[in-house]
Write a protein that holds these residues in place. Structure first.
Motif, PDB file in Angstrom:
ATOM      1  N   LEU A  37       0.864  -1.180   0.000  1.00 39.60           N
ATOM      2  CA  LEU A  37       0.000   0.000   0.000  1.00 39.60           C
ATOM      3  C   LEU A  37       0.901   1.231   0.000  1.00 39.60           C
ATOM      4  N   ILE A  38       0.561   2.195  -0.828  1.00 43.27           N
ATOM      5  CA  ILE A  38       1.377   3.405  -0.955  1.00 43.27           C
ATOM      6  C   ILE A  38       0.586   4.592  -0.433  1.00 43.27           C
ATOM      7  N   TYR A  39       1.230   5.360   0.424  1.00 38.70           N
ATOM      8  CA  TYR A  39       0.562   6.533   0.995  1.00 38.70           C
ATOM      9  C   TYR A  39       1.489   7.747   0.923  1.00 38.70           C
ATOM     10  N   PHE A  40       0.966   8.855   0.383  1.00 36.47           N
ATOM     11  CA  PHE A  40       1.675  10.122   0.335  1.00 36.47           C
ATOM     12  C   PHE A  40       0.971  11.113   1.264  1.00 36.47           C
ATOM     13  N   PRO A  41       1.527  11.438   2.418  1.00 38.33           N
ATOM     14  CA  PRO A  41       0.882  12.426   3.285  1.00 38.33           C
ATOM     15  C   PRO A  41       0.982  13.825   2.684  1.00 38.33           C
ATOM     16  N   ASP A  42       0.093  14.697   3.111  1.00 37.57           N
ATOM     17  CA  ASP A  42       0.078  16.057   2.573  1.00 37.57           C
ATOM     18  C   ASP A  42       1.152  16.945   3.185  1.00 37.57           C
ATOM     19  N   LEU A  43       1.372  16.818   4.493  1.00 37.07           N
ATOM     20  CA  LEU A  43       2.303  17.704   5.199  1.00 37.07           C
ATOM     21  C   LEU A  43       3.090  16.949   6.255  1.00 37.07           C
ATOM     22  N   GLU A  44       4.292  17.413   6.485  1.00 39.31           N
ATOM     23  CA  GLU A  44       5.063  16.997   7.652  1.00 39.31           C
ATOM     24  C   GLU A  44       5.566  18.265   8.327  1.00 39.31           C
ATOM     25  N   LEU A  45       5.261  18.394   9.615  1.00 38.13           N
ATOM     26  CA  LEU A  45       5.602  19.588  10.363  1.00 38.13           C
ATOM     27  C   LEU A  45       6.564  19.252  11.493  1.00 38.13           C
ATOM     28  N   THR A  46       7.506  20.145  11.733  1.00 40.71           N
ATOM     29  CA  THR A  46       8.297  20.122  12.955  1.00 40.71           C
ATOM     30  C   THR A  46       7.737  21.213  13.848  1.00 40.71           C
ATOM     31  N   VAL A  47       7.276  20.829  15.030  1.00 39.02           N
ATOM     32  CA  VAL A  47       6.581  21.779  15.899  1.00 39.02           C
ATOM     33  C   VAL A  47       7.205  21.799  17.288  1.00 39.02           C
ATOM     34  N   GLU A  48       6.934  22.886  18.014  1.00 41.29           N
ATOM     35  CA  GLU A  48       7.342  22.977  19.409  1.00 41.29           C
ATOM     36  C   GLU A  48       6.680  21.840  20.202  1.00 41.29           C
ATOM     37  N   SER A  49       7.474  21.200  21.052  1.00 46.44           N
ATOM     38  CA  SER A  49       6.933  20.088  21.849  1.00 46.44           C
ATOM     39  C   SER A  49       5.746  20.512  22.707  1.00 46.44           C
ATOM     40  N   SER A  50       5.756  21.779  23.131  1.00 46.62           N
ATOM     41  CA  SER A  50       4.653  22.262  23.967  1.00 46.62           C
ATOM     42  C   SER A  50       3.336  22.336  23.210  1.00 46.62           C
ATOM     43  N   LEU A  51       3.392  22.268  21.880  1.00 48.07           N
ATOM     44  CA  LEU A  51       2.169  22.245  21.078  1.00 48.07           C
ATOM     45  C   LEU A  51       1.645  20.830  20.878  1.00 48.07           C
ATOM     46  N   TYR A  52       2.524  19.857  20.978  1.00 50.33           N
ATOM     47  CA  TYR A  52       2.204  18.499  20.539  1.00 50.33           C
ATOM     48  C   TYR A  52       0.946  17.935  21.204  1.00 50.33           C
ATOM     49  N   SER A  53       0.848  18.049  22.523  1.00 47.74           N
ATOM     50  CA  SER A  53      -0.314  17.488  23.221  1.00 47.74           C
ATOM     51  C   SER A  53      -1.597  18.193  22.805  1.00 47.74           C
ATOM     52  N   ARG A  54      -1.513  19.480  22.492  1.00 47.60           N
ATOM     53  CA  ARG A  54      -2.686  20.218  22.023  1.00 47.60           C
ATOM     54  C   ARG A  54      -3.154  19.686  20.670  1.00 47.60           C
ATOM     55  N   LEU A  55      -2.201  19.383  19.794  1.00 45.88           N
ATOM     56  CA  LEU A  55      -2.562  18.862  18.482  1.00 45.88           C
ATOM     57  C   LEU A  55      -3.166  17.473  18.568  1.00 45.88           C
TER      58      LEU A  55
END
Length: 276
Positions: free
Chosen positions: A93-111
């Motif tokens: 199965l082939i999957y192309f995601p739309d975006l990859e983000l590097t974010v502040e760790s303090s945002l991660y739990s919110r996302l």
């Protein structure tokens, strides 16, 4: 050319991530025979590369949102190809995601919480005194009427992709336009994103940082705009400094003279603050 990075194996699923050898998008959009609007967005946070998009209602606003959101350190559209080798299935199965983000760790739990994606990004507040590092988040962007929303095979592929990303320590989100993007002022986001390459000088950066530092790292947008030359020029420079992560403008409260502005740690995103 491509290179293989990252492998995952668990309970009958073997997966690998394939990235472009030049570090850019692994594929560009093919427009031949299509009447659907497509294009590219040149992103400062994407290393000044042209980021492909194929949905003006969904992917382009998501790109612009990531470009202007203070907790997003870097971004890449069409970042890699995920190959999923499943037991008793001949072809992967082939999957192309739309975006990859590097974010502040303090945002991660919110996302990762069940809250609108755009709100989580724009309501994040910097804490210059505390460095928490960065996390990787992979994002799939969907329109509400995407026919794949009701496709069991496609949903199974997304479920397998989520499992692989979690195993690799990445976050994975499927965001939907009506719930995750339309909840904020996308016209404002677009207008700020347009200033990502507005020229700012080292003097502009110094003036901004000295003024905010003199007031505990916080101020109001009107005062900053005045110190950057006033009028449209000052507003454009303030927007550019926001995208470069020198400052964080609270875009959830608009782009008004009364809008709060905070100073981000000058070393939190190496290189971006130097772009002119």
């Amino acid at each position: 050319m491509t290179r293989h990075i990252g492998k995952f194996c668990d309970n009958g699923v073997v997966a690998r991530i394939v990235r472009s050898v030049d570090g850019g998008p692994i594929r560009q959009m093919v427009t031949t025979g299509s009447t659907k609007p497509t294009g590219t967005f040149v992103s400062l946070k994407g290393g000044s590369r042209a980021m492909p998009w194929e949905s003006m209602k969904c992917e382009l606003p998501a790109l612009e949102l990531a470009e202007v959101a203070s907790p997003v350190v870097s971004l890449m559209a069409q970042p890699h190809r995920l190959e999923l080798f499943v037991r008793r299935r001949r072809d992967p199965l082939i999957y192309f995601p739309d975006l990859e983000l590097t974010v502040e760790s303090s945002l991660y739990s919110r996302l990762m919480a069940p809250r609108p994606f755009a709100e989580a990004l724009l309501q994040w507040r910097p804490d210059p005194g505390r460095s928490t590092g960065y996390r990787t988040v992979v994002v799939e962007v969907k329109d509400d009427d995407d026919p794949r929303n009701d496709d069991p095979e496609y949903q199974r592929k997304l479920s397998l992709a989520a499992k692989v990303y979690r195993g690799l320590g990445f976050g994975f989100l499927v965001i939907v336009r009506s719930h995750d993007l339309a909840c904020v002022d996308l016209d404002l986001v677009h207008n700020v994103a347009l200033e990502n390459y507005t020229k700012v000088s080292p003097i502009d950066v110094d003036v901004c940082m000295r003024w905010l530092s003199s007031s505990g790292g916080v101020g109001r947008l009107g005062g900053l705009v005045m110190r950057l030359g006033g009028g449209a020029t000052g507003r454009e420079k303030a927007a550019a400094l926001h995208v470069r992560r020198v400052i964080s403008v609270d875009l959830s409260q608009g782009f008004l003279p009364s809008t709060p502005v905070s100073l981000l740690h000058p070393m939190s995103s190496p290189g971006l603050s130097k772009a002119a």
